[in-house]
Design an enzyme around this catalytic site. Structure first.
Site, PDB file in Angstrom:
ATOM      1  N   CYS A   2       0.776  -1.144   0.251  1.00  0.00           N
ATOM      2  CA  CYS A   2       0.100   0.050  -0.026  1.00  0.00           C
ATOM      3  C   CYS A   2       0.937   1.259   0.143  1.00  0.00           C
ATOM      4  O   CYS A   2       2.349   1.321   0.404  1.00  0.00           O
ATOM      5  CB  CYS A   2      -0.848   0.095   1.135  1.00  0.00           C
ATOM      6  SG  CYS A   2      -1.800  -1.478   1.274  1.00  0.00           S
ATOM      7  N   ARG A  27       1.928   1.500  -5.936  1.00  0.00           N
ATOM      8  CA  ARG A  27       1.849   0.792  -4.849  1.00  0.00           C
ATOM      9  C   ARG A  27       0.524  -0.361  -4.619  1.00  0.00           C
ATOM     10  O   ARG A  27       0.627  -1.273  -3.974  1.00  0.00           O
ATOM     11  CB  ARG A  27       2.371   1.387  -3.587  1.00  0.00           C
ATOM     12  CG  ARG A  27       3.519   2.153  -3.860  1.00  0.00           C
ATOM     13  CD  ARG A  27       3.871   2.624  -2.436  1.00  0.00           C
ATOM     14  NE  ARG A  27       4.608   1.805  -1.385  1.00  0.00           N
ATOM     15  CZ  ARG A  27       5.445   1.274  -1.327  1.00  0.00           C
ATOM     16  NH1 ARG A  27       6.618   1.837  -2.294  1.00  0.00           N
ATOM     17  NH2 ARG A  27       6.187   0.448  -0.609  1.00  0.00           N
ATOM     18  N   TRP A  75      -3.498  -1.840  -1.574  1.00  0.00           N
ATOM     19  CA  TRP A  75      -3.614  -3.040  -2.256  1.00  0.00           C
ATOM     20  C   TRP A  75      -3.882  -4.193  -1.272  1.00  0.00           C
ATOM     21  O   TRP A  75      -3.224  -4.534  -0.252  1.00  0.00           O
ATOM     22  CB  TRP A  75      -2.221  -3.398  -2.690  1.00  0.00           C
ATOM     23  CG  TRP A  75      -2.047  -4.650  -3.732  1.00  0.00           C
ATOM     24  CD1 TRP A  75      -2.401  -4.820  -5.133  1.00  0.00           C
ATOM     25  CD2 TRP A  75      -1.843  -5.923  -3.235  1.00  0.00           C
ATOM     26  NE1 TRP A  75      -2.072  -5.811  -5.419  1.00  0.00           N
ATOM     27  CE2 TRP A  75      -1.698  -6.848  -4.645  1.00  0.00           C
ATOM     28  CE3 TRP A  75      -1.336  -6.478  -2.064  1.00  0.00           C
ATOM     29  CZ2 TRP A  75      -1.559  -7.960  -4.310  1.00  0.00           C
ATOM     30  CZ3 TRP A  75      -1.347  -7.803  -2.194  1.00  0.00           C
ATOM     31  CH2 TRP A  75      -1.297  -8.735  -3.281  1.00  0.00           C
ATOM     32  N   ASN A 101       0.971   0.007   6.049  1.00  0.00           N
ATOM     33  CA  ASN A 101       1.398  -0.976   4.558  1.00  0.00           C
ATOM     34  C   ASN A 101       2.198  -2.307   5.241  1.00  0.00           C
ATOM     35  O   ASN A 101       3.098  -2.098   6.356  1.00  0.00           O
ATOM     36  CB  ASN A 101       2.343  -0.193   4.076  1.00  0.00           C
ATOM     37  CG  ASN A 101       2.928  -0.845   2.818  1.00  0.00           C
ATOM     38  OD1 ASN A 101       2.519  -1.589   2.355  1.00  0.00           O
ATOM     39  ND2 ASN A 101       4.266  -0.587   2.626  1.00  0.00           N
ATOM     40  N   GLY A 102       1.523  -3.491   4.998  1.00  0.00           N
ATOM     41  CA  GLY A 102       2.231  -4.513   5.451  1.00  0.00           C
ATOM     42  C   GLY A 102       1.348  -5.587   5.886  1.00  0.00           C
ATOM     43  O   GLY A 102      -0.011  -5.625   5.259  1.00  0.00           O
ATOM     44  N   GLU A 481       9.862 -12.478 -20.737  1.00  0.00           N
ATOM     45  CA  GLU A 481       9.690 -11.035 -20.360  1.00  0.00           C
ATOM     46  C   GLU A 481       8.476 -10.694 -21.410  1.00  0.00           C
ATOM     47  O   GLU A 481       7.568  -9.795 -20.906  1.00  0.00           O
ATOM     48  CB  GLU A 481      10.797 -10.177 -20.501  1.00  0.00           C
ATOM     49  CG  GLU A 481      10.720  -8.512 -20.188  1.00  0.00           C
ATOM     50  CD  GLU A 481      10.179  -8.381 -19.121  1.00  0.00           C
ATOM     51  OE1 GLU A 481       9.985  -9.203 -18.068  1.00  0.00           O
ATOM     52  OE2 GLU A 481       9.652  -7.098 -18.741  1.00  0.00           O
ATOM     53  N   LYS A 485       4.955  -9.128 -20.235  1.00  0.00           N
ATOM     54  CA  LYS A 485       4.475  -7.819 -20.391  1.00  0.00           C
ATOM     55  C   LYS A 485       3.040  -7.745 -20.783  1.00  0.00           C
ATOM     56  O   LYS A 485       2.311  -7.242 -20.616  1.00  0.00           O
ATOM     57  CB  LYS A 485       5.337  -7.178 -21.377  1.00  0.00           C
ATOM     58  CG  LYS A 485       6.548  -6.450 -21.007  1.00  0.00           C
ATOM     59  CD  LYS A 485       6.621  -5.291 -19.786  1.00  0.00           C
ATOM     60  CE  LYS A 485       6.408  -5.744 -18.516  1.00  0.00           C
ATOM     61  NZ  LYS A 485       7.461  -6.043 -17.818  1.00  0.00           N
ATOM     62  N   GLU A 488       0.472  -9.160 -18.229  1.00  0.00           N
ATOM     63  CA  GLU A 488      -0.006  -8.373 -16.920  1.00  0.00           C
ATOM     64  C   GLU A 488      -0.828  -6.955 -17.496  1.00  0.00           C
ATOM     65  O   GLU A 488      -1.529  -6.674 -16.459  1.00  0.00           O
ATOM     66  CB  GLU A 488       1.237  -7.824 -16.188  1.00  0.00           C
ATOM     67  CG  GLU A 488       2.193  -7.099 -16.786  1.00  0.00           C
ATOM     68  CD  GLU A 488       3.330  -6.536 -15.886  1.00  0.00           C
ATOM     69  OE1 GLU A 488       3.215  -6.917 -14.656  1.00  0.00           O
ATOM     70  OE2 GLU A 488       4.673  -6.532 -16.510  1.00  0.00           O
ATOM     71  N   HIS A 504       7.176 -30.506 -26.851  1.00  0.00           N
ATOM     72  CA  HIS A 504       7.089 -31.067 -25.651  1.00  0.00           C
ATOM     73  C   HIS A 504       5.922 -30.696 -24.930  1.00  0.00           C
ATOM     74  O   HIS A 504       5.528 -31.239 -23.967  1.00  0.00           O
ATOM     75  CB  HIS A 504       8.327 -31.083 -24.829  1.00  0.00           C
ATOM     76  CG  HIS A 504       9.665 -31.501 -25.425  1.00  0.00           C
ATOM     77  ND1 HIS A 504       9.857 -32.874 -25.874  1.00  0.00           N
ATOM     78  CD2 HIS A 504      10.585 -31.060 -26.063  1.00  0.00           C
ATOM     79  CE1 HIS A 504      10.924 -32.965 -26.069  1.00  0.00           C
ATOM     80  NE2 HIS A 504      11.411 -31.974 -26.338  1.00  0.00           N
ATOM     81  N   LYS A 604       3.244  -2.332  -7.919  1.00  0.00           N
ATOM     82  CA  LYS A 604       4.476  -2.379  -8.336  1.00  0.00           C
ATOM     83  C   LYS A 604       5.675  -2.922  -7.529  1.00  0.00           C
ATOM     84  O   LYS A 604       6.219  -3.689  -7.707  1.00  0.00           O
ATOM     85  CB  LYS A 604       5.007  -0.767  -8.789  1.00  0.00           C
ATOM     86  CG  LYS A 604       5.989  -0.785  -9.699  1.00  0.00           C
ATOM     87  CD  LYS A 604       6.229   0.523 -10.467  1.00  0.00           C
ATOM     88  CE  LYS A 604       7.421   0.401 -11.224  1.00  0.00           C
ATOM     89  NZ  LYS A 604       7.405  -0.506 -12.077  1.00  0.00           N
TER      90      LYS A 604
HETATM   91  O1  M6R Z   1      10.945  -3.853  -7.697  1.00  0.00           O
HETATM   92  P1  M6R Z   1      11.217  -5.183  -8.186  1.00  0.00           P
HETATM   93  O2  M6R Z   1      12.011  -5.077  -9.476  1.00  0.00           O
HETATM   94  O3  M6R Z   1      12.047  -6.436  -7.412  1.00  0.00           O
HETATM   95  O4  M6R Z   1      10.057  -6.033  -8.583  1.00  0.00           O
HETATM   96  C1  M6R Z   1       9.858  -7.183  -9.020  1.00  0.00           C
HETATM   97  C2  M6R Z   1       8.702  -7.750  -9.628  1.00  0.00           C
HETATM   98  O5  M6R Z   1       7.546  -7.544  -8.837  1.00  0.00           O
HETATM   99  C3  M6R Z   1       8.350  -6.796 -10.990  1.00  0.00           C
HETATM  100  O6  M6R Z   1       9.298  -6.876 -11.890  1.00  0.00           O
HETATM  101  C4  M6R Z   1       6.948  -7.292 -11.582  1.00  0.00           C
HETATM  102  O7  M6R Z   1       7.031  -8.371 -12.076  1.00  0.00           O
HETATM  103  C5  M6R Z   1       6.714  -6.224 -12.657  1.00  0.00           C
HETATM  104  N1  M6R Z   1       5.031  -6.007 -12.546  1.00  0.00           N
HETATM  105  C6  M6R Z   1       6.913  -6.714 -14.084  1.00  0.00           C
HETATM  106  O8  M6R Z   1       6.591  -5.669 -15.017  1.00  0.00           O
END
Ligand code: M6R
Length: 609
Positions: A2, A27, A75, A101-102, A481, A485, A488, A504, A604
């Site tokens: 959060c 966040r 969140w 937050n936590g 990756e 992308k 998500e 496979h 994030k």
């Molecule tokens: O802040 P961080 O790089 O440790 O975060 C890792 C992942 O949570 C972050 O890369 C996440 O997968 C992103 N949403 C990807 O776009």
């Protein structure tokens, strides 16, 4: 996960706090709330949705001024997003307010006990126990009551607490989850991250774990959980307010995709001086680098994919054993480690709970930790032995873009640095590679210039219900990756696979209704990629290929192509391929009308396990 903001000082308009809170929305964004103290009463508003909706609901109050307040964007962990579960939470008498937050892991036991004592709960959250505990322990001093309450809590928590009984103090607590104190001209702030306070404060104190801050309008005091007073370590904020703005782009993600050439250029000029690579905070001496046997790489999500690229690179150029795992698995493995091993972690935020846990665990085993991180002052940077900053600038879009290619650039430079010390890379080869790295930003620009072509391709491909991303070798992580992308931000199921693995299992998915993205640069595995593409075509799969300019074979087999400049050293191509894949994901999501910067269910910074 959060976002918390708090303020005490000269009166400020509610609208400015909402602006600050919006800069923490990356966040978490499923509900939000504000509470300020005005003429001895709480002004409390909560909303089960985004901050701009709360702002509309408060349009007649945006100019209302408050000398103290706490603000929250959520969140959800415990309890669905709803008005009742949104923060701030109040005690039974509505005299104490809290944002959190936590996660409070023992909240159920505490809640049962508090209910038995007569406390009335109105939400399903874990947070609400904290404010009732503070109420229970309040005996004239808010600080003492907070101290007594936090002794009862298990889990991770950063807290902001205010009370009508003492409106001259804002209390902040940090254990496990990040929290900073911003020092302003006319007042002081707390926040989960710097962007929230950028226009208001030029100096910051990073609270350390198990610290409590007692904040007044003209004074900040910090204490350890054990009670002793802590000296304030004040740092200057180096980010500019405009770094956290969209600068005319429709989304942060699009802006951040475009910032990649600049970020790579910055990294190169900071770390490479006259063909020599230097990292100011590396803290690994040459003797240790020479004696290295194995590097464990750990990270999450996109950062993990950057680490995967590094695995190929370090194995090839540094003669080292490399193991890679996601932090959430790594932290629970039984590993045989020696003092000649290194843990290499990668994180944009530097606050990812699983990555931090992996670091702490390895440090307990006496293993040195080197971290690649974007956010200065973050927990990871404080807890690692060595650190290399990615200097990509604030990344606000939840989907990571510029941080990814910046991480790869730094990791490639690190491999070259290690290779030089271990004499596994010849001086002349190093020079050639550095020359090519220095022009990569220009090559990224060439791909960005093709944005309209990608837009058209994305329109065509956004009708497919599922995607496979295939690649081989050092671009296998590009496939992972690319798929991450796309899924998500567009919510289209997408899987990244090594192309050789397709037969496979994943080949069963292929038909004319699915898209297959093939990363096929002209390297030693190109012919093998071509065979895989033939197999896809034979099953009517629709292919989008990422190929080099001038390519013919792969292009002939594809329904659409995105061209990347041909490099002398294809090992650098993941930094180019990524740009095409990011633009593709962005425009598919835009075409489908998705909320690109704030995809559903995500946050994030993942600061909980
Ligand atoms: O802040 P961080 O790089 O440790 O975060 C890792 C992942 O949570 C972050 O890369 C996440 O997968 C992103 N949403 C990807 O776009």
């Amino acid at each position: 996960m959060c976002g918390i903001l708090g303020y005490i000082g000269k009166e400020r308009a509610l609208g400015t706090f909402l602006d600050g809170l919006s800069r923490l929305e990356y966040r978490g964004y499923d509900s939000c709330g504000v509470v300020g103290i005005k003429e001895g009463n709480f002004f409390l508003k909560k909303h089960p949705g985004k901050i701009h909706e709360l702002r509309s609901g408060l349009k007649d109050f945006l100019e209302e001024r408050f000398p103290i307040g706490i603000f929250h964007t959520r969140w959800a962990t415990h309890g669905r997003p709803s008005q009742a579960n949104a923060h701030p939470h109040l005690d039974c008498k509505s005299q104490i307010a809290i944002v959190h937050n936590g996660i409070i892991e023992n909240y159920l036991a505490l809640k049962d006990a508090l209910i038995k004592e007569g406390h009335k709960f109105v939400s399903e959250t874990d947070t609400e126990v904290v404010v009732h505990l503070i109420e229970k322990f309040y005996n004239g001093s808010l600080k003492d009551a907070v101290y007594k309450a936090i002794k009862k809590l298990h889990g991770s928590f950063s807290l902001g607490v205010i009370s009508l009984k003492d409106p001259t103090r804002l209390i902040a607590v940090r254990k496990g989850s990040p929290l900073i104190v911003g020092l302003g001209k006319d007042g002081n702030f707390i926040a989960s991250d710097i962007p929230a306070i950028l226009p208001f404060a030029k100096e910051v104190v990073y609270l350390k774990d198990e610290e409590v801050a007692v904040i007044r309008s003209d004074k900040v005091e910090i204490f350890h959980f054990k009670g002793s007073s802590v000296k304030l370590e004040i740092e200057r904020i180096r980010i500019k307010p405009q770094d956290a703005e969209k600068k005319g782009f429709e989304h942060f993600m699009l802006k951040e995709i475009h910032e990649q050439p600049e970020a790579l250029k910055r990294i190169f000029s900071l770390y490479v001086k006259r063909n020599t690579i230097e990292f100011p905070y590396l803290n690994l001496d040459e003797k240790y680098v020479k004696s290295l046997k194995k590097i464990f790489i750990t990270a999450c999500g996109t950062a993990y994919h950057a680490g995967y690229v590094a695995k190929y690179f370090l194995e090839k150029y540094c003669d080292l054993d490399i193991e890679i795992d996601t932090s959430s698995e790594f932290r629970y493995r039984t590993l045989n480690v020696t003092k000649n091993d290194l843990l290499l972690t990668i994180s944009q935020s530097g606050e990812t709970a699983d990555t931090l846990a992996a670091v702490r665990d390895m440090e307990r085993h006496g293993v040195k930790v080197l971290s690649i991180c974007n956010v200065e002052g973050s927990t990871l940077t404080k807890e690692s032995d060595g650190i290399i900053f990615t200097h990509a600038g604030p990344e606000i879009g939840v989907a990571s873009t510029k941080a990814y290619t910046a991480q790869i650039m730094v990791l490639v430079l690190l491999a070259l640095y290690i290779g030089k010390i271990r004499k596994t890379i010849a001086e002349k080869d190093l020079k050639v590679m550095l020359r090519e790295l220095s022009v990569l930003p220009e090559h990224q620009k060439e791909i960005l210039a093709k944005i309209n072509e990608v837009k058209k391709i994305a329109k065509e491909f956004s009708k497919f219900g599922c995607f496979l991303f295939l690649a081989r070798g050092i671009n296998y992580p590009s496939a992972l990756e690319g798929a991450l992308k796309l899924k998500e931000i567009s919510y289209i199921p997408a899987e990244g696979y090594p192309a050789g693995e397709m037969k496979h299992g994943p080949i069963a998915l292929i038909d004319e209704y699915r898209g297959v993205v093939c990363v096929a640069p002209k390297d030693f595995l190109y012919e093998k990629m071509i065979s895989n593409m033939q197999e896809i075509k034979a099953r009517k799969g629709k292919i989008l290929a990422i190929v080099n300019c001038g390519d013919t074979q792969a292009s002939r087999l594809s329904d659409a192509v995105i061209h990347c400049p041909q490099l002398k050293n294809n090992d650098f191509s993941p930094m180019l391929v990524a740009v095409g894949l990011q633009l593709f994901a962005y425009y598919v999501a835009k075409n489908l009308g998705c909320e690109i910067d704030q995809p559903r269910n995500l946050a994030k910074s993942v600061t909980v396990e």
